[in-house]
Structures are given as C-alpha cells and as structure tokens.
Design a protein around this motif. Structure first.
Motif: not given
Length: 168
Positions: A50-58, A111-116, A121-122
């Motif tokens: 999450a801190a280093n590799a994820r460029t997609d915010m979701a 918010y995370r559950s809605r995306i999953v 997401p907003d």
C-alpha cells in the motif's frame, strides 16, 4: 534483464541518510526483527504494498484495510466493530478520542467495503481516504512493534482485538 511498467511501481530516488536517521532505521529494523510473527506476515506485506507499490488509490485503501483485518480481525462476529474498536483502543487517547477515532475507522471500513463489493468510490475523497487508512495501518503496526509486544505475540487477530478491547 527484466521489464516492468514504471507507471505501476514506485519511483525510488536515492537519499543519503543522516547519522540520526541511520540510528533510527537500525532501531526500527531491530523492532521488526524481534517482533516478527508469522501471523502478521500478511499485514507487513500489504502495508509495504500500500505504501510503496500501489498507484491506484482504491488498491491502496483495500491493502491498508487488509492490514487492519490481519492484525485485529476474525471470521466470527461483527468485523467493523471489532477492528475499529481495537484500533481505537490502540491509537486513541482518552474515551472521547477513542470514540472519535472509531467513528473515522468505521467510515473508512464502510468506504472500503463499498469498493470491494462493486460500488463506485467517490473520486474526490478516494485519495484522502486511502492515505488515511494507510496511516492507521502503519501507526497500528508501529505501536504494536514498539509498545505493545504483549498484544503482538498473541496467536491471531481475534485474540489481539479482544486484548485491546478488554483494556488489556
């Protein structure tokens, strides 16, 4: 030789550390080494992702909440309440601080559950929510490693959350 898409990975720029930063890095390396448990392997890997590799915010948000779930979750009971209460007890200060933090954590979890579960997401708040979830994941692991090894040594998220929620 290998190939990777530079857009999907972090761009690292070499930085020279000060002597104080080297000392602090050594201290944290020792804490991680001494506090390492197989049961938190997923939390550590997802935090780093999450801190280093994820460029997609979701994806960052999802990985960060998986850290929470690995540290404090269980397949039994109500996960939102259990996880948000455990983190609030770990990181919050005083009853009102814990109550306020738990409210924030519950909103992030929802918010995370809605995306999953396929919701959209907003986009205006996605980056802020992802970074906030990452902050609480990082802070939780940091406090467990530095100050609450008594919780970290417990066998799973269920035991860790019960210890914190019960005031232990």
């Amino acid at each position: 030789m290998g190939w990777s898409d530079v857009r999907s990975g972090p761009g690292f720029m070499p930085v020279e550390l000060t002597p104080e930063q080297c000392t602090e890095l050594g201290e944290w390396t020792k804490l991680v080494h001494d506090g390492w448990r197989v049961g938190i392997d997923i939390a550590v890997r997802r935090l780093l992702s999450a801190a280093n590799a994820r460029t997609d915010m979701a994806d960052r948000l999802v990985d960060s909440v998986i850290v929470w779930e690995n540290l404090f979750g269980t397949s039994q009971g109500e996960p939102t309440l259990r996880i948000s209460a455990a983190i609030a007890w770990l990181l919050g200060e005083g009853a009102s601080g814990r109550e306020e933090l738990q409210g924030v954590l519950k909103k992030l979890y929802a918010y995370r559950s809605r995306i999953v579960h396929g919701g959209q997401p907003d986009q205006k708040s996605l980056g802020d929510n992802a970074n906030l979830a990452l902050k609480y994941a990082r802070d939780s692991l940091r406090v467990l490693l530095k100050d609450r090894s008594d919780v970290l040594i417990l066998p799973d998220g269920a035991a860790r959350s019960v210890r914190l929620i019960s005031g232990g």
